[in-house]
Write an enzyme that holds these catalytic residues in place. Structure first.
Site, PDB file in Angstrom:
ATOM      1  N   GLU A 295       0.849  -1.189   0.000  1.00  0.00           N
ATOM      2  CA  GLU A 295       0.000   0.000   0.000  1.00  0.00           C
ATOM      3  C   GLU A 295       0.886   1.240   0.000  1.00  0.00           C
ATOM      4  O   GLU A 295       1.972   1.234   0.593  1.00  0.00           O
ATOM      5  CB  GLU A 295      -0.890   0.050   1.235  1.00  0.00           C
ATOM      6  CG  GLU A 295      -1.865  -1.100   1.357  1.00  0.00           C
ATOM      7  CD  GLU A 295      -2.619  -1.064   2.672  1.00  0.00           C
ATOM      8  OE1 GLU A 295      -3.555  -1.867   2.824  1.00  0.00           O
ATOM      9  OE2 GLU A 295      -2.268  -0.243   3.553  1.00  0.00           O
ATOM     10  N   LYS A 297       2.160   4.519   1.394  1.00  0.00           N
ATOM     11  CA  LYS A 297       2.185   5.138   2.718  1.00  0.00           C
ATOM     12  C   LYS A 297       1.854   6.617   2.574  1.00  0.00           C
ATOM     13  O   LYS A 297       2.443   7.312   1.748  1.00  0.00           O
ATOM     14  CB  LYS A 297       3.561   4.964   3.353  1.00  0.00           C
ATOM     15  CG  LYS A 297       3.663   5.541   4.744  1.00  0.00           C
ATOM     16  CD  LYS A 297       5.078   5.420   5.254  1.00  0.00           C
ATOM     17  CE  LYS A 297       5.189   6.146   6.568  1.00  0.00           C
ATOM     18  NZ  LYS A 297       4.967   7.586   6.397  1.00  0.00           N
ATOM     19  N   LEU A 298       0.934   7.090   3.405  1.00  0.00           N
ATOM     20  CA  LEU A 298       0.402   8.440   3.234  1.00  0.00           C
ATOM     21  C   LEU A 298       0.871   9.380   4.332  1.00  0.00           C
ATOM     22  O   LEU A 298       1.133   8.966   5.461  1.00  0.00           O
ATOM     23  CB  LEU A 298      -1.131   8.392   3.213  1.00  0.00           C
ATOM     24  CG  LEU A 298      -1.739   7.538   2.098  1.00  0.00           C
ATOM     25  CD1 LEU A 298      -3.230   7.390   2.303  1.00  0.00           C
ATOM     26  CD2 LEU A 298      -1.437   8.150   0.741  1.00  0.00           C
ATOM     27  N   ARG A 302      -3.625   8.875  11.107  1.00  0.00           N
ATOM     28  CA  ARG A 302      -4.391   7.637  11.233  1.00  0.00           C
ATOM     29  C   ARG A 302      -5.754   7.962  11.835  1.00  0.00           C
ATOM     30  O   ARG A 302      -5.866   8.655  12.837  1.00  0.00           O
ATOM     31  CB  ARG A 302      -3.626   6.669  12.126  1.00  0.00           C
ATOM     32  CG  ARG A 302      -4.227   5.263  12.205  1.00  0.00           C
ATOM     33  CD  ARG A 302      -3.971   4.487  10.943  1.00  0.00           C
ATOM     34  NE  ARG A 302      -4.369   3.097  11.098  1.00  0.00           N
ATOM     35  CZ  ARG A 302      -3.573   2.146  11.576  1.00  0.00           C
ATOM     36  NH1 ARG A 302      -2.343   2.445  11.959  1.00  0.00           N
ATOM     37  NH2 ARG A 302      -4.006   0.907  11.661  1.00  0.00           N
ATOM     38  N   GLU A 357      -6.560   6.718   6.645  1.00  0.00           N
ATOM     39  CA  GLU A 357      -5.693   7.873   6.845  1.00  0.00           C
ATOM     40  C   GLU A 357      -6.453   9.130   6.442  1.00  0.00           C
ATOM     41  O   GLU A 357      -7.040   9.184   5.359  1.00  0.00           O
ATOM     42  CB  GLU A 357      -4.437   7.726   5.990  1.00  0.00           C
ATOM     43  CG  GLU A 357      -3.291   8.602   6.419  1.00  0.00           C
ATOM     44  CD  GLU A 357      -2.405   7.929   7.451  1.00  0.00           C
ATOM     45  OE1 GLU A 357      -1.429   8.580   7.869  1.00  0.00           O
ATOM     46  OE2 GLU A 357      -2.672   6.784   7.839  1.00  0.00           O
ATOM     47  N   PHE A 387      -8.089   1.847   4.032  1.00  0.00           N
ATOM     48  CA  PHE A 387      -7.313   0.664   3.679  1.00  0.00           C
ATOM     49  C   PHE A 387      -7.774  -0.598   4.396  1.00  0.00           C
ATOM     50  O   PHE A 387      -7.251  -1.680   4.147  1.00  0.00           O
ATOM     51  CB  PHE A 387      -5.817   0.876   3.927  1.00  0.00           C
ATOM     52  CG  PHE A 387      -5.461   1.352   5.304  1.00  0.00           C
ATOM     53  CD1 PHE A 387      -5.448   0.492   6.386  1.00  0.00           C
ATOM     54  CD2 PHE A 387      -5.116   2.668   5.517  1.00  0.00           C
ATOM     55  CE1 PHE A 387      -5.098   0.923   7.647  1.00  0.00           C
ATOM     56  CE2 PHE A 387      -4.769   3.124   6.768  1.00  0.00           C
ATOM     57  CZ  PHE A 387      -4.761   2.249   7.849  1.00  0.00           C
ATOM     58  N   GLU A 452       5.197   9.067  -0.043  1.00  0.00           N
ATOM     59  CA  GLU A 452       5.895   8.893   1.228  1.00  0.00           C
ATOM     60  C   GLU A 452       6.688   7.596   1.297  1.00  0.00           C
ATOM     61  O   GLU A 452       7.694   7.507   1.955  1.00  0.00           O
ATOM     62  CB  GLU A 452       4.880   8.901   2.375  1.00  0.00           C
ATOM     63  CG  GLU A 452       4.357  10.260   2.724  1.00  0.00           C
ATOM     64  CD  GLU A 452       5.413  11.089   3.409  1.00  0.00           C
ATOM     65  OE1 GLU A 452       5.865  10.714   4.501  1.00  0.00           O
ATOM     66  OE2 GLU A 452       5.803  12.117   2.843  1.00  0.00           O
ATOM     67  N   LYS A 457       2.171  -5.661   3.694  1.00  0.00           N
ATOM     68  CA  LYS A 457       1.383  -6.406   4.680  1.00  0.00           C
ATOM     69  C   LYS A 457       1.235  -7.862   4.258  1.00  0.00           C
ATOM     70  O   LYS A 457       1.044  -8.161   3.074  1.00  0.00           O
ATOM     71  CB  LYS A 457      -0.005  -5.776   4.834  1.00  0.00           C
ATOM     72  CG  LYS A 457       0.012  -4.333   5.294  1.00  0.00           C
ATOM     73  CD  LYS A 457      -1.401  -3.765   5.423  1.00  0.00           C
ATOM     74  CE  LYS A 457      -1.388  -2.331   5.914  1.00  0.00           C
ATOM     75  NZ  LYS A 457      -2.757  -1.778   6.065  1.00  0.00           N
TER      76      LYS A 457
END
Length: 1065
Positions: A295, A297-298, A302, A357, A387, A452, A457
């Site tokens: 995924e 990353k932002l 959170r 996020e 997500f 980012e 996962k």
């Protein structure tokens, strides 16, 4: 694909919106059980203070027993409701008192009023400037509560506190009613001052500041309260609910009672970060060649999104349970987000919990803004990127596999046409992968669009609340040497630290020089700052470099390494900054506490994720900076923005037009050094600093090796290392016999010399013999030396006064013309040995406890005895408490409540301040090894040990990241190894060692095939299985096989020692 604007990462919005500000999510209205009522008398508050003093002074393995004792006494004497007590032990988790709006500055002003201090008096200034070092003053600094304690104690007439726990809670409730002014706080604090001792007020101040400084948090406290408490807290984040649900210690929860619930905030699953973050290792850890999910990353916050009643009610909160519902909207048509997404769900979705996020979207340029940068942006352009789905139509999905949850989330059964909600509600960009190549390609794609990084996962795992591990691993561009920005900057100022770093510089201000004028003169310096606390630097080096204490040397030969910057740090006057500084239009908080002239400073090389616009003098700043190297042999004139180091701005990034030369790591200064061997130079992780190619001026040290003062001895032909090799002649250190590394080398008969020997040798342009006055420890060979018992003055007359033929005028063995002068003491300016921060804090806490206990009245002592606080013969001395007798079986049973409680105590560490999808475990500069002697080979053993989050060294749990197999006859039979009949002494040593391992955080494995196994303990008298164990445990990585003596010495030295010195015979 996301396109990120080049702004600084900012925390979530904490400013008031329409008169409101984020608070902890409110506790759900609960009904107290009928039999959960306290009928006994609440204890005096000083009883709780006594327990807090003990918790601060005790070692971690004793805190669990102390907590269970206080909880047991409370239940016996007061009643089953422990909420009034636990909310004092965990003030930062108390939802009913989420904020006091009281910080150190306001408390200082209040106490100046309460104590009737003149505003400009020394006492008042100590309160206001509590961070600044006190020089030679005995008064503490850096700990606001302790500073207040000293000022209150000097003026208070209260000898015995009058407040109970109940009364203290009532007063704290008054302080937390809402935002008040100083005149509103003073009467409440004055009432506390009139009824509480200085000691009690110190703890009340710590409670108000929500940091007790007892090195224990919710895991340890709740585990001692009830075995199921932490599981329940993870899914509700509500102390009152935990206390009222589990008031009976014999009651146990069912699995379905620890499921996620609607409109109950929970502690989400977080990402781990591997220490050896190569993409190959990440892929292997995440399950490759099995398929995994990647995924993007932002750069947001959170967020948990709860919806019920088919969209009638909404609830938003952060991962730390801050309620943002007021901002985003509790009902359709309200807030900056709910009004736009209320119709996004399918009609059959009655209720749901989403994990995602929160971002800020700019629809004009179609890009994301750094979250929280603008209040108006947060109000106008809120966007949630989803997500995960964790709850649907009254069913908790957290125990479903991630692949199932992802399939459901994107199946079309949850949302209507989600594409219609672009800019308000979107899925996180993701892709499937099977190997490191897939990660690299996707990461490059994200980096190209200024993303980012990634979160990878595992697909076959459940959702684990409040956990970090290798199920989710973050991958950021700057973790790779090929990505990110490297630059060298000059240190120009700093900020004083607090707490464990009081009296030390904890943050640095750095800068570059503007382009020179045509005549060669220098323009002003332009400055950038590092908000982070010297990430990557060991704390003990920070102390050596910047603390007002350093190595001792002779009065006539001051060195670069002794008190190097003690006299160079100068107070920074905000109204009249130094003329060479050019600072940006930022607030007072961005001005340093002290500065240093460029000619007296030093250069550091830093690595950062990117260079972004900012309001500082240079117009830019670094994002996520980490110190890599330190150079003393460079001139401040080299660090200019001139034609040779040209910077251009493009797409929000800087690009350097010259290539930086990669240098050998200055690993002895960094936390968690990696092992890399070079046959010609010795272990790479112990090499000293990398110097520029300066000309060697002399060869007087050509046959010697030094571990410190590298820059100085390099000029005179010496090599240097941080490891003890077989061909070394000496180790140069500060005169410190208590250092674990020094003690280890002394045991092996190595000469340990003082820095003065170096300076005196350079002054004479010859390597002096080992004189007694220059040796911390002398080997037998050195003691037998011809000049060992001579003074330096005697040796000078012997060696340097010669006739024309070169012969000595004084016989080398005589002393006819020599005054026999012997040093009878250490130099007056010798410094104290720098202790580890935690050890020092506990020692000071024990001393403080002894002082406070000595002032107790007879009545107080009797009451303390009734509450189990005076069971020791010597209160406050953690070493005087008898160890609890228990069988080996009980101690090593990892399923026992005590073992789990001890584990929870060890796991209690501060979380990072960043409320994001990532976890910055392992980045913080506080995670360091006290002595870089040995440890896990990150590259070879990164997956070994107890758990990913345990890979960070802690002096109180030195074995916590390790797993041990003890080679007993019984274990040998279980594992099908050769049998033996060890002596009783051998068995006893191994039993003792197993107890030491567990008490110091280690895990004992019964099987040699345990995948986390790192060490094998084998006694010298029963080592017949050495070859067999070596062969059978060689794959996938070889294990350290050591004797019980290694464990004992590690515990005595409070650090991990070199395993190679403790191999069985």
């Amino acid at each position: 694909m996301a396109v990120h604007a080049p702004y600084n990462h900012a925390p979530p919005p904490t400013q008031e919106i329409n008169g409101q500000k984020p608070t902890l999510a409110p506790a759900i209205t609960l009904e107290r059980p009928a039999d959960c009522i306290n009928r006994g008398q609440y204890p005096a508050f000083y009883i709780i203070c006594g327990y807090l003093n003990r918790l601060r002074a005790d070692a971690p393995h004793k805190k669990y027993e102390l907590l269970t004792r206080i909880f047991g006494n409370w239940r016996e004497k007061v009643g089953p409701d422990l909420y009034p007590l636990i909310r004092l032990l965990l003030p930062d988790k108390d939802r009913e008192r989420p904020v006091y709006n009281l910080k150190e500055s306001m408390l200082a002003r209040c106490y100046i009023d309460i104590l009737s201090l003149e505003k400009h008096s020394e006492a008042a200034q100590r309160l206001i400037k509590w961070k600044q070092p006190a020089g030679n003053s005995p008064n503490p600094t850096g700990d606001f509560a302790k500073v207040c304690y000293n000022e209150i104690k000097a003026r208070s007439t209260v000898e015995e506190g009058q407040l109970s726990v109940e009364a203290v809670n009532m007063l704290l409730d008054k302080l937390a009613v809402g935002k008040m002014k100083q005149k509103d706080y003073v009467p409440i604090l004055k009432a506390i001052n009139m009824q509480c001792t200085a000691e009690e007020q110190e703890w009340i101040i710590r409670i108000i500041l929500k940091d007790l400084h007892i090195s224990i948090r919710e895991r340890g406290v709740l585990s001692a309260f009830h075995p199921d408490a932490i599981d329940l807290y993870n899914v509700c984040s509500d102390l009152k609910r935990v206390c009222w649900t589990l008031y009976d210690p014999g009651f146990r929860l069912n699995k379905n009672e620890t499921h996620l619930e609607l409109f109950h905030s929970f502690l989400p699953q977080l990402c781990g970060r591997m220490n050896d973050a190569s993409l190959e290792n990440i892929a292997k850890a995440i399950g490759a060649p099995k398929e995994f999910i990647m995924e993007e990353k932002l750069d947001g916050e959170r967020i948990q999104l709860h919806m019920r009643g088919n969209g009638a009610q909404w609830f938003y909160c952060s991962r730390k349970a801050k309620d943002y519902t007021y901002l985003y909207g509790a009902h359709p048509g309200e807030g900056s987000l709910t009004r736009y997404i209320a119709t996004a769900f399918q009609d059959n979705v009655r209720n749901v919990i989403l994990d995602g996020e929160m971002m800020v979207w700019d629809p004009v340029v179609e890009r994301y803004l750094a979250f929280g940068t603008l209040k108006s942006a947060a109000l106008a352009f809120s966007l949630v990127k989803v997500f995960d789905i964790l709850f649907l139509n009254d069913h908790c999905l957290s125990r479903k596999r991630l692949s199932e949850r992802k399939r459901l989330l994107r199946s079309g059964k949850i949302f209507k046409n989600i594409e219609n909600y672009k800019g308000r509600l979107e899925f996180v960009d993701e892709k499937r992968g099977k190997n490191a190549k897939d990660i690299r390609e996707y990461l490059e794609r994200v980096v190209e669009t200024k993303g980012e990084g990634l979160v990878v996962k595992k697909t076959d795992v459940i959702y684990q609340t409040n956990s970090r591990g290798y199920d989710w691993i973050k991958v950021k561009p700057e973790y790779s040497d090929q990505m990110g920005e490297n630059l060298e900057v000059l240190v120009l100022g700093g900020w004083w630290g607090k707490g464990g770093r009081s009296g030390k510089i904890s943050r640095l201000l750095c800068g570059l020089r503007e382009q020179a004028f045509d005549d060669g003169t220098l323009q002003d310096f332009l400055f950038n700052r590092f908000w982070n606390e010297l990430l990557g630097l060991r704390v003990d080096f920070v102390s050596h470099l910047m603390h007002l204490r350093s190595m001792r040397c002779s009065p006539t030969h001051l060195s670069q390494c002794r008190n190097k910057h003690k006299k160079h740090w100068r107070p920074f006057d905000r109204s009249n900054p130094p003329p060479f500084m050019k600072l940006g239009p930022v607030g007072l908080d961005d001005k340093p506490d002290v500065y240093i002239e460029p000619e007296n400073s030093f250069v550091i090389e830093v690595k950062a994720s990117e260079i972004v616009p900012a309001g500082y003098g240079i117009g830019f700043t670094l994002r996520f900076p980490r110190c890599k190297y330190i150079y003393y042999d460079k001139n401040s004139r080299d660090y200019a923005l001139d034609d040779e180091c040209l910077w251009t701005v493009g797409q929000g990034f800087f690009y350097k037009t010259r290539k930086l030369i990669k240098r050998t790591d200055f690993m002895d200064l960094f936390s968690r050094p990696k092992r890399s061997y070079d046959d010609s130079q010795g272990p790479g992780n112990f090499r000293g600093q990398k110097l520029s190619d300066a000309d060697v001026e002399t060869s007087i040290f050509s046959d010697m090796t030094f571990s410190d003062l590298e820059a100085l001895v390099h000029k005179h032909g010496a090599d240097f290392t941080q490891a003890q090799l077989s061909d070394l002649s000496a180790i140069v250190i500060s005169p410190d016999q208590k250092n674990p590394l020094v003690r280890a080398q002394i045991r092996h008969g190595v000469n340990v010399i003082k820095p003065e020997w170096v300076f005196e040798s350079i002054a004479r342009r010859t390597a002096l013999p080992f004189l007694k006055e220059f040796l911390v420890f002398a080997s037998e060979e050195a003691q037998d030396g011809r000049y060992y018992n001579k003074t330096l003055e005697q040796y000078d007359k012997v060696s340097f006064v010669r006739d024309r033929t070169g012969g000595a005028l004084v016989d080398e063995d005589g002393d006819a013309d020599v005054e026999d002068e012997i040093m009878d003491g250490e130099d007056k300016d010798e410094i104290d040995v720098e202790e580890s921060r935690e050890s020092k804090n506990r020692r000071m806490a024990r001393e403080d406890l002894k002082e406070k206990e000595s002032n107790r009245t007879l009545e107080q002592k009797k009451l303390q005895e009734a509450w189990g606080l005076r069971s020791r013969a010597s209160p406050g001395d953690s070493d005087s408490e008898p160890e609890e007798e228990m069988s080996l079986k009980e101690e090593s049973d990892t399923d026992s409540e005590r073992s789990r409680g001890l584990r929870a105590i060890y796991e209690d560490e501060e979380d990072g301040e960043n409320d994001s999808h990532e976890s910055d475990v392992g980045v913080n500069g506080d995670d360091y090894r006290a002595v870089p002697l040995s440890g896990l080979n990150d590259k070879e053993e990164g997956l070994m040990g107890e758990s990913p989050e345990a890979m960070h060294y802690d002096e109180d749990r030195i074995f916590y990241h390790l797993a041990f197999y003890i080679d007993t006859a019984k274990n040998a039979a279980v594992n099908g190894l050769e049998s033996s009949s060890p002596s009783f002494d051998t068995q006893e040593r191994l039993v003792k060692v197993e107890k030491l391992l567990i008490e110091n955080g280690g895990r004992v494995a019964r099987s040699i095939s345990d995948p986390k196994l790192t060490h094998i303990i084998m006694d010298d008298e029963d080592s017949r299985r050495y070859v067999e164990l070596t062969r059978k445990t060689a794959m996938p990585k070889r294990k350290h096989i050591v004797t019980p003596k290694w464990v004992e010495d590690c515990v005595d030295e409070e650090t991990l020692l070199d395993e190679d010195l403790y191999k069985p015979k």
